[in-house]
Design a protein around this motif. Structure first.
Motif, mmCIF file in Angstrom:
data_model
loop_
_atom_site.group_PDB
_atom_site.id
_atom_site.type_symbol
_atom_site.label_atom_id
_atom_site.label_comp_id
_atom_site.label_asym_id
_atom_site.label_seq_id
_atom_site.Cartn_x
_atom_site.Cartn_y
_atom_site.Cartn_z
ATOM 1 N N GLY A 59 5.205 0.210 6.473
ATOM 2 C CA GLY A 59 3.908 0.168 5.807
ATOM 3 C C GLY A 59 3.092 1.403 6.097
ATOM 4 N N TYR A 60 2.019 1.567 5.352
ATOM 5 C CA TYR A 60 1.135 2.716 5.497
ATOM 6 C C TYR A 60 -0.115 2.297 6.250
ATOM 7 C CZ TYR A 60 -1.291 6.989 4.262
ATOM 8 O OH TYR A 60 -1.954 8.182 4.320
ATOM 9 N N LEU A 61 -0.488 3.081 7.241
ATOM 10 C CA LEU A 61 -1.665 2.835 8.081
ATOM 11 C C LEU A 61 -1.624 1.449 8.712
ATOM 12 C CD1 LEU A 61 -4.467 4.579 6.019
ATOM 13 C CD2 LEU A 61 -3.306 5.440 8.040
ATOM 14 N N LEU A 62 -2.545 0.588 8.355
ATOM 15 C CA LEU A 62 -2.669 -0.698 9.046
ATOM 16 C C LEU A 62 -2.164 -1.887 8.227
ATOM 17 C CD1 LEU A 62 -6.171 -0.084 10.630
ATOM 18 C CD2 LEU A 62 -3.945 0.221 11.683
ATOM 19 N N GLU A 63 -1.196 -1.674 7.378
ATOM 20 C CA GLU A 63 -0.634 -2.798 6.620
ATOM 21 C C GLU A 63 -0.045 -3.822 7.575
ATOM 22 O OE1 GLU A 63 1.383 -2.347 2.629
ATOM 23 O OE2 GLU A 63 1.742 -0.380 3.536
ATOM 24 N N VAL A 64 -0.225 -5.105 7.275
ATOM 25 C CA VAL A 64 0.275 -6.150 8.167
ATOM 26 C C VAL A 64 1.095 -7.223 7.456
ATOM 27 C CG1 VAL A 64 -1.572 -5.854 9.849
ATOM 28 C CG2 VAL A 64 -1.877 -7.466 7.968
ATOM 29 N N THR A 65 1.223 -7.163 6.150
ATOM 30 C CA THR A 65 1.908 -8.211 5.394
ATOM 31 C C THR A 65 3.336 -7.808 5.052
ATOM 32 O OG1 THR A 65 -0.210 -8.842 4.424
ATOM 33 C CG2 THR A 65 1.758 -9.685 3.357
ATOM 34 N N CYS A 66 4.294 -8.621 5.488
ATOM 35 C CA CYS A 66 5.703 -8.369 5.181
ATOM 36 C C CYS A 66 5.897 -8.408 3.666
ATOM 37 C CB CYS A 66 6.578 -9.426 5.856
ATOM 38 S SG CYS A 66 8.321 -9.343 5.391
ATOM 39 N N MET A 123 0.830 -1.204 0.000
ATOM 40 C CA MET A 123 0.000 0.000 0.000
ATOM 41 C C MET A 123 0.867 1.258 0.000
ATOM 42 S SD MET A 123 -2.942 1.344 2.638
ATOM 43 C CE MET A 123 -3.948 -0.097 2.447
ATOM 44 N N ALA A 124 1.938 1.247 0.762
ATOM 45 C CA ALA A 124 2.840 2.401 0.801
ATOM 46 C C ALA A 124 3.445 2.650 -0.577
ATOM 47 C CB ALA A 124 3.927 2.193 1.839
ATOM 48 N N LYS A 125 3.794 1.588 -1.293
ATOM 49 C CA LYS A 125 4.346 1.731 -2.649
ATOM 50 C C LYS A 125 3.285 2.261 -3.606
ATOM 51 C CE LYS A 125 7.750 -1.958 -2.429
ATOM 52 N NZ LYS A 125 8.082 -3.306 -2.925
ATOM 53 N N THR A 126 2.067 1.738 -3.494
ATOM 54 C CA THR A 126 0.989 2.115 -4.405
ATOM 55 C C THR A 126 0.638 3.595 -4.306
ATOM 56 O OG1 THR A 126 0.048 -0.106 -4.305
ATOM 57 C CG2 THR A 126 -1.409 1.640 -5.059
ATOM 58 N N ILE A 127 0.522 4.104 -3.088
ATOM 59 C CA ILE A 127 0.137 5.508 -2.930
ATOM 60 C C ILE A 127 1.330 6.450 -2.915
ATOM 61 C CG2 ILE A 127 -1.995 4.919 -1.726
ATOM 62 C CD1 ILE A 127 -0.642 5.835 0.848
ATOM 63 N N GLY A 128 2.527 5.895 -2.909
ATOM 64 C CA GLY A 128 3.737 6.712 -2.932
ATOM 65 C C GLY A 128 4.006 7.433 -1.628
ATOM 66 N N ALA A 129 3.657 6.792 -0.517
ATOM 67 C CA ALA A 129 3.864 7.403 0.801
ATOM 68 C C ALA A 129 5.358 7.516 1.101
ATOM 69 C CB ALA A 129 3.189 6.564 1.878
ATOM 70 N N PRO A 130 5.800 8.667 1.604
ATOM 71 C CA PRO A 130 7.205 8.790 1.987
ATOM 72 C C PRO A 130 7.520 7.854 3.158
ATOM 73 C CG PRO A 130 6.078 10.926 2.068
ATOM 74 C CD PRO A 130 5.051 9.890 1.814
ATOM 75 N N GLU A 131 8.696 7.283 3.142
ATOM 76 C CA GLU A 131 9.061 6.315 4.177
ATOM 77 C C GLU A 131 9.015 6.913 5.579
ATOM 78 O OE1 GLU A 131 12.885 3.635 5.287
ATOM 79 O OE2 GLU A 131 12.268 3.659 3.200
ATOM 80 N N HIS A 132 9.341 8.180 5.719
ATOM 81 C CA HIS A 132 9.336 8.787 7.050
ATOM 82 C C HIS A 132 7.918 8.936 7.613
ATOM 83 C CE1 HIS A 132 8.849 12.390 4.515
ATOM 84 N NE2 HIS A 132 8.210 12.902 5.557
ATOM 85 N N GLN A 133 6.889 8.740 6.799
ATOM 86 C CA GLN A 133 5.508 8.771 7.279
ATOM 87 C C GLN A 133 4.938 7.374 7.489
ATOM 88 O OE1 GLN A 133 3.243 11.126 4.528
ATOM 89 N NE2 GLN A 133 4.113 13.040 5.248
ATOM 90 N N ALA A 134 5.687 6.359 7.127
ATOM 91 C CA ALA A 134 5.224 4.987 7.255
ATOM 92 C C ALA A 134 5.486 4.462 8.673
ATOM 93 C CB ALA A 134 5.925 4.097 6.232
ATOM 94 N N THR A 135 4.805 3.391 9.015
ATOM 95 C CA THR A 135 4.952 2.755 10.324
ATOM 96 C C THR A 135 5.868 1.550 10.197
ATOM 97 O OG1 THR A 135 2.696 3.417 10.853
ATOM 98 C CG2 THR A 135 3.676 1.705 12.222
ATOM 99 N N GLY A 136 6.838 1.435 11.088
ATOM 100 C CA GLY A 136 7.759 0.304 11.068
ATOM 101 C C GLY A 136 7.139 -0.936 11.668
ATOM 102 N N HIS A 137 7.433 -2.096 11.060
ATOM 103 C CA HIS A 137 6.934 -3.385 11.531
ATOM 104 C C HIS A 137 8.084 -4.387 11.565
ATOM 105 C CE1 HIS A 137 2.729 -2.166 10.898
ATOM 106 N NE2 HIS A 137 3.194 -1.557 9.815
ATOM 107 N N TRP A 138 8.094 -5.262 12.555
ATOM 108 C CA TRP A 138 9.103 -6.300 12.691
ATOM 109 C C TRP A 138 8.589 -7.589 12.057
ATOM 110 C CZ3 TRP A 138 13.955 -7.296 13.500
ATOM 111 C CH2 TRP A 138 14.347 -8.561 13.891
#
Length: 78
Positions: free
Chosen positions: A63-70, A38-53
Motif C-alpha cells: 500500500g501507499y503511505l498509511l493504507e490499512v485495508t487488505c 490508493m496505490a492503484k489510484t495514484i499509480g505508485a510503483p510497487e517498489h515504493q509501496a509499504t508491505g503489509h501482512w
C-alpha cells in the motif's frame, strides 16, 4: 587509566524481530495479495509501496503511505 571498555563497544546488538521476517510456522511462502486501492489510484510503483501482512489471507499486500485495508478481503487489523 581504566581497562574498562566503553559501554557502546561491549553492548550486544539486538535485532528487531518484526522487521523483514517471514511469519513463523509457515512451510510455504506467503501469498501475494496485490496493491492497495490508493496505490492503484495514484499509480505508485510497487517498489515504493509499504508491505503489509494480512493474517486473514495469510499473505502480503502493498500500500501507499498509511493504507490499512487488505485489497483481497478488506481486513484492517493485520
Amino acid at each position: 587509566m581504566s581497562d574498562d571498555k566503553p559501554e557502546h563497544e561491549s553492548a550486544d546488538v539486538i535485532r528487531f524481530p518484526q522487521s523483514r521476517v517471514l511469519p513463523s510456522g509457515r512451510a510455504e511462502p506467503p501469498r501475494y495479495l496485490g496493491l492497495g486501492a490508493m496505490a492503484k489510484t495514484i499509480g505508485a510503483p510497487e517498489h515504493q509501496a509499504t508491505g503489509h501482512w494480512c493474517s486473514r489471507c495469510k499473505g502480503i499486500w502493498y500500500g501507499y503511505l498509511l493504507e490499512v485495508t487488505c485489497p483481497a478481503c478488506g481486513n484492517r487489523h493485520g
